[in-house]
Design an enzyme around this catalytic site. Structure first.
Site, short mmCIF file in Angstrom:
data_model
loop_
_atom_site.label_atom_id
_atom_site.label_comp_id
_atom_site.label_asym_id
_atom_site.label_seq_id
_atom_site.Cartn_x
_atom_site.Cartn_y
_atom_site.Cartn_z
N ASP A 1 0.91 2.47 3.81
CA ASP A 1 0.09 3.68 3.41
C ASP A 1 0.91 5.02 3.09
OD1 ASP A 1 -2.29 5.15 2.43
OD2 ASP A 1 -3.34 5.15 4.31
N ASP B 1 -8.68 3.29 -4.01
CA ASP B 1 -8.20 3.70 -2.87
C ASP B 1 -7.91 5.31 -2.89
OD1 ASP B 1 -6.72 2.97 -0.20
OD2 ASP B 1 -5.47 4.18 -1.02
N HIS C 1 -10.69 0.36 0.22
CA HIS C 1 -10.58 1.34 1.38
C HIS C 1 -12.08 1.51 1.70
CE1 HIS C 1 -9.62 5.86 2.46
NE2 HIS C 1 -10.83 5.70 2.63
N HIS D 1 1.60 5.28 -1.98
CA HIS D 1 1.20 6.19 -3.02
C HIS D 1 2.41 6.77 -3.47
CE1 HIS D 1 -3.13 6.33 -1.80
NE2 HIS D 1 -2.53 5.88 -0.39
N LEU D 2 2.76 6.44 -4.58
CA LEU D 2 4.00 7.00 -5.11
C LEU D 2 3.68 8.51 -5.95
CD1 LEU D 2 5.50 4.08 -7.15
CD2 LEU D 2 6.52 4.98 -5.01
N HIS E 1 0.97 -1.19 0.17
CA HIS E 1 0.06 -0.05 -0.12
C HIS E 1 0.85 1.13 0.04
CE1 HIS E 1 -4.18 1.54 1.05
NE2 HIS E 1 -3.43 2.43 0.67
#
Length: 422
Positions: free
Chosen positions: A304, A151, A178, A62-63, A60
């Site tokens: 996350d 998400d 999510h 977020h790039l 999980h």
């Protein structure tokens, strides 16, 4: 290329192995393990006092790539991953544009070939994460996506969620959810409770997550389909997942290190680096999450990882939700679970199980598998300095905190991608 890791404490839960030995890596693969190995021309790394384990799999992340690369990008994110012992990660689809087209998926994965970790991506269940119009799931899979998720938001239209759950297994895609009731969560900045009332800050009740978790479980149960629940933060969700597993529902779930170490008490400082969604909850919730890890209700620990710029995080009331986590994930987890789970059990939650849930290579050091290895000192104490972290953003909730356990070396496909000894 040959690397010989000498005298390491090898812990590989996938093989139920825990022993002191040498580990030989050759041509990007695990060649063999044993005592007093020799390999002509190999670079020798002295691992005395260090644990060698399968590289972590963070399911999980977020790039922020494409479109939000001032916060993080593919390459900076993977540098942060390497510094945290993460060798494989699943990128979330709430980018700009969102991961809702084959072209966007292909572009990310093509660029990822030169990054310092294996990058996989989830694609959107619905176009632009709006919860209504379906994306072309088959085309997204063919482009390289391995999961489906909206998400950042739940799949608003429950019919679309059911359709995704029904079709994803046949396409070889994992649905990751999510769980949030947007009406209950609306305008909330932190957990709704004693601290939010003291501060006069709008809160997000635990019921917002629990209602979402109950919906996802009911949807999966109605079809006999698998579902993965993201970033569990409440006691109620743990209980719902535990009950569902007992009934045979095909549900897996993750929580995050910040929920294991911190509570909503941290928000008394009105520092937005402690704001994320789901929010930090109560001590009762924190203890319930740990119990969920102990009894197997919660299968995985993910971060996350959600980078934001210092300017965005400067105003407590206006800041976006999210905190970074890949570089601190192992240390924060070891600190939180010391004396509760063994190193092998922790590594199972952070490497073996995520790889299994996603159906990707990783989580093992069996001979012939990818040479993705983390070497760490489980006893090393260090203080988190945001300015010394390797990603673009510095919004860590562990800033200034002493953690126990330090990554020393990360090897990805037989190549050293992080070396704290330098």
């Amino acid at each position: 290329m040959r690397l010989l890791l000498r005298n390491v404490r090898l812990i590989d839960p996938s093989q139920e192995v825990e022993e002191t030995c040498d580990l030989l890596l050759e041509d990007g693969k695990v060649a063999r393990r044993g005592l007093h190995l020799s390999a002509e021309g190999a670079e020798v790394i002295d691992g005395t006092g260090l644990v060698a384990a399968p590289g972590l799999v963070d399911m999980h992340v977020h790039l922020r790539d494409p479109g939000l690369t001032y916060k993080e990008d593919l390459y900076s994110g993977c540098r942060a991953a390497a510094a945290g012992g993460v060798t494989s990660l699943l990128a979330m689809p709430n980018t700009k544009p969102a991961m809702d087209s084959p072209e966007t998926v292909r572009d990310l994965l093509e660029r990822a070939q030169t990054a310092d970790a294996a990058v996989y991506t989830a694609a959107c269940v619905t176009k632009d994460l709006q919860g209504e119009e379906r994306t072309d799931w088959k085309a997204l899979k063919e482009a390289g996506a391995i999961a489906l998720s909206d998400d950042g938001r739940p799949v608003v239209n429950t019919r679309r969620l059911l359709e995704a759950l029904e079709q994803a297994p046949g396409l070889g895609l994992v649905v990751t959810a999510h769980c949030e009731d947007l009406y209950l969560a609306a305008r909330g900045l932190m957990h709704e409770g004693e601290v939010s009332r003291k501060l006069g800050v709008p809160g997000i009740p635990a019921a917002a997550e629990d209602c979402g978790t109950a919906r996802e479980i009911a949807a999966a149960a109605s079809l006999g389909a698998p579902i993965h629940i993201c970033h569990v933060s409440t006691k109620g969700s743990v209980e719902l997942i535990r009950d569902a597993k007992a009934r045979g529902v095909r549900v897996t779930a993750e929580t995050c290190p910040h929920y294991l170490l911190l509570t909503d008490q941290a928000l008394e400082s009105q520092d937005a680096d402690y704001r994320m969604n789901p929010p930090l909850r109560t001590e009762e919730d924190r203890l319930a999450l740990i119990e969920g890890l102990l009894d197997g209700t919660l299968d995985a620990i993910a971060t996350d990882h959600a980078p934001h710029s210092p300017e965005e995080k400067a105003d407590f009331f206006k800041a976006p939700n999210g905190s970074i986590g890949m570089e601190t994930s192992l240390a924060a987890t070891l600190t939180a679970l010391q004396g509760k789970l063994s190193l092998s059990e922790i590594l199972e939650k952070m490497s073996v199980n995520p790889a299994r849930i996603l159906g990707i290579p990783g989580g093992t050091l069996r001979e012939g598998t990818n040479a993705d290895v983390v070497l760490f000192d489980p006893e090393k104490e260090w203080v988190v300095d945001p300015e010394k972290l390797h990603g673009k953003s510095k919004n860590t909730p562990f800033k200034g905190r002493k953690l126990k356990g330090k990554v020393v070396l990360t090897i990805f496909r037989g190549r050293v991608v992080y070396d704290a000894r330098c």
